[in-house]
Design a protein around this motif. Structure first.
Motif, PDB file in Angstrom:
ATOM      1  N   LYS A 145       0.765  -1.283   0.102  1.00  0.00           N
ATOM      2  CA  LYS A 145       0.050  -0.072  -0.072  1.00  0.00           C
ATOM      3  C   LYS A 145       0.940   1.219   0.202  1.00  0.00           C
ATOM      4  CE  LYS A 145      -3.625  -2.550   2.428  1.00  0.00           C
ATOM      5  NZ  LYS A 145      -4.366  -2.465   3.748  1.00  0.00           N
ATOM      6  N   ASP A 146       1.675   1.292  -0.980  1.00  0.00           N
ATOM      7  CA  ASP A 146       2.479   2.587  -0.954  1.00  0.00           C
ATOM      8  C   ASP A 146       3.712   2.583   0.064  1.00  0.00           C
ATOM      9  OD1 ASP A 146       1.431   2.893  -3.639  1.00  0.00           O
ATOM     10  OD2 ASP A 146      -0.052   4.189  -2.706  1.00  0.00           O
ATOM     11  N   GLU A 147       3.824   1.820   1.059  1.00  0.00           N
ATOM     12  CA  GLU A 147       4.730   1.867   2.239  1.00  0.00           C
ATOM     13  C   GLU A 147       5.681   0.926   2.050  1.00  0.00           C
ATOM     14  OE1 GLU A 147       4.795   4.429   4.550  1.00  0.00           O
ATOM     15  OE2 GLU A 147       3.234   5.334   3.441  1.00  0.00           O
ATOM     16  N   TRP A 148       6.975   1.131   2.343  1.00  0.00           N
ATOM     17  CA  TRP A 148       7.916  -0.046   2.535  1.00  0.00           C
ATOM     18  C   TRP A 148       7.798  -0.775   3.870  1.00  0.00           C
ATOM     19  CZ3 TRP A 148      10.895  -2.054  -1.284  1.00  0.00           C
ATOM     20  CH2 TRP A 148      10.717  -1.466  -2.639  1.00  0.00           C
ATOM     21  N   THR A 149       7.884  -1.959   3.907  1.00  0.00           N
ATOM     22  CA  THR A 149       7.708  -2.832   5.035  1.00  0.00           C
ATOM     23  C   THR A 149       8.816  -3.624   5.196  1.00  0.00           C
ATOM     24  OG1 THR A 149       6.357  -4.208   3.978  1.00  0.00           O
ATOM     25  CG2 THR A 149       5.339  -2.258   4.998  1.00  0.00           C
ATOM     26  N   ILE A 150       8.994  -4.345   6.366  1.00  0.00           N
ATOM     27  CA  ILE A 150       9.776  -5.235   6.761  1.00  0.00           C
ATOM     28  C   ILE A 150       9.295  -6.602   6.956  1.00  0.00           C
ATOM     29  CG2 ILE A 150      11.400  -5.974   8.499  1.00  0.00           C
ATOM     30  CD1 ILE A 150      12.506  -3.604   7.055  1.00  0.00           C
ATOM     31  N   LEU A 151      10.018  -7.618   6.344  1.00  0.00           N
ATOM     32  CA  LEU A 151       9.617  -9.128   6.573  1.00  0.00           C
ATOM     33  C   LEU A 151      10.788  -9.846   6.847  1.00  0.00           C
ATOM     34  CD1 LEU A 151       7.855  -8.846   3.217  1.00  0.00           C
ATOM     35  CD2 LEU A 151       6.651 -10.161   4.933  1.00  0.00           C
ATOM     36  N   TRP A 152      10.520 -10.959   7.454  1.00  0.00           N
ATOM     37  CA  TRP A 152      11.648 -11.931   7.982  1.00  0.00           C
ATOM     38  C   TRP A 152      11.487 -13.467   7.050  1.00  0.00           C
ATOM     39  CZ3 TRP A 152      11.305 -10.749  13.698  1.00  0.00           C
ATOM     40  CH2 TRP A 152      11.973  -9.498  13.985  1.00  0.00           C
ATOM     41  N   ASP A 153      12.170 -14.065   7.146  1.00  0.00           N
ATOM     42  CA  ASP A 153      12.135 -15.567   6.152  1.00  0.00           C
ATOM     43  C   ASP A 153      11.620 -16.521   7.443  1.00  0.00           C
ATOM     44  OD1 ASP A 153      12.316 -17.524   4.559  1.00  0.00           O
ATOM     45  OD2 ASP A 153      14.241 -17.282   3.829  1.00  0.00           O
ATOM     46  N   TYR A 154      10.752 -17.261   6.783  1.00  0.00           N
ATOM     47  CA  TYR A 154      10.275 -18.346   7.509  1.00  0.00           C
ATOM     48  C   TYR A 154      10.044 -19.857   6.935  1.00  0.00           C
ATOM     49  CZ  TYR A 154       9.217 -15.121  11.243  1.00  0.00           C
ATOM     50  OH  TYR A 154       9.337 -14.208  12.426  1.00  0.00           O
ATOM     51  N   ASN A 155      10.758 -19.615   5.656  1.00  0.00           N
ATOM     52  CA  ASN A 155      11.064 -20.653   5.012  1.00  0.00           C
ATOM     53  C   ASN A 155      11.854 -21.726   5.523  1.00  0.00           C
ATOM     54  OD1 ASN A 155       9.345 -20.245   2.332  1.00  0.00           O
ATOM     55  ND2 ASN A 155      10.633 -18.499   2.197  1.00  0.00           N
ATOM     56  N   GLN A 156      11.580 -23.166   5.469  1.00  0.00           N
ATOM     57  CA  GLN A 156      12.340 -24.184   5.878  1.00  0.00           C
ATOM     58  C   GLN A 156      12.843 -25.177   5.058  1.00  0.00           C
ATOM     59  OE1 GLN A 156      10.727 -25.388   9.569  1.00  0.00           O
ATOM     60  NE2 GLN A 156      10.780 -23.327  10.533  1.00  0.00           N
TER      61      GLN A 156
END
Length: 156
Positions: A145-156
């Motif tokens: 939604k036009d804002e930069w956001t943070i994510l972490w990786d939860y792939n295993q």
């Protein structure tokens, strides 16, 4: 006839000048506001908040899927407890790698596919009661939604 030629020349010069101004503006905009720079900026902002113990502010920079994983109150309490209390540190230093663009990425196997994601390696350096150590984590930035956001990786 001379007047038409002079006005045509003036029009051509004006058009060329206008095109040059537009090109310069676009180059400046790309160098200052490019997606990779904005991705790095949000990751830096996140870790500056974390560094100051302002976990409510850092939580606000999470992507909505991360906010579902961590309620705000739980995140604030847990983050302060684990990193500050257990490690015996007041703060940390950090550095960021250059961003790597990923065209399609998922936070977890069951998560939604995201486009135009930037991966940045964050190295946090702690100096505490158990000595000095580095914690490295790949952090992902994406627009929501036009804002930069943070994510972490939860792939295993």
């Amino acid at each position: 006839m001379v007047r038409k030629s002079a006005s045509l020349k003036g029009f051509m010069v004006g058009t060329v000048l206008l095109v040059c101004i537009v090109i310069v503006f676009m180059l400046i905009r790309k160098s200052w506001f490019s997606p990779d720079k904005e991705a790095v900026a949000v990751v830096e902002e996140f870790y500056l908040y974390e560094q100051e113990g302002e976990f409510a502010s850092s939580w606000n920079l999470f992507h909505s899927t991360m906010k579902v994983r961590f309620g705000k109150g739980h995140y604030i309490q847990d983050r302060a407890h684990v990193f500050m209390n257990h490690f015996g540190v007041e703060t940390f230093d950090f550095r960021l790698s250059e961003p790597d663009k990923i065209d399609h990425w998922k936070m977890s196997k069951a998560g939604p596919a995201m486009k135009n994601v930037y991966k940045i390696l964050v190295t946090q350096t702690y100096k505490g009661k158990y000595g000095n150590f580095d914690l490295k984590q790949e952090v992902f930035a994406v627009q929501e939604k036009d804002e930069w956001t943070i994510l972490w990786d939860y792939n295993q």
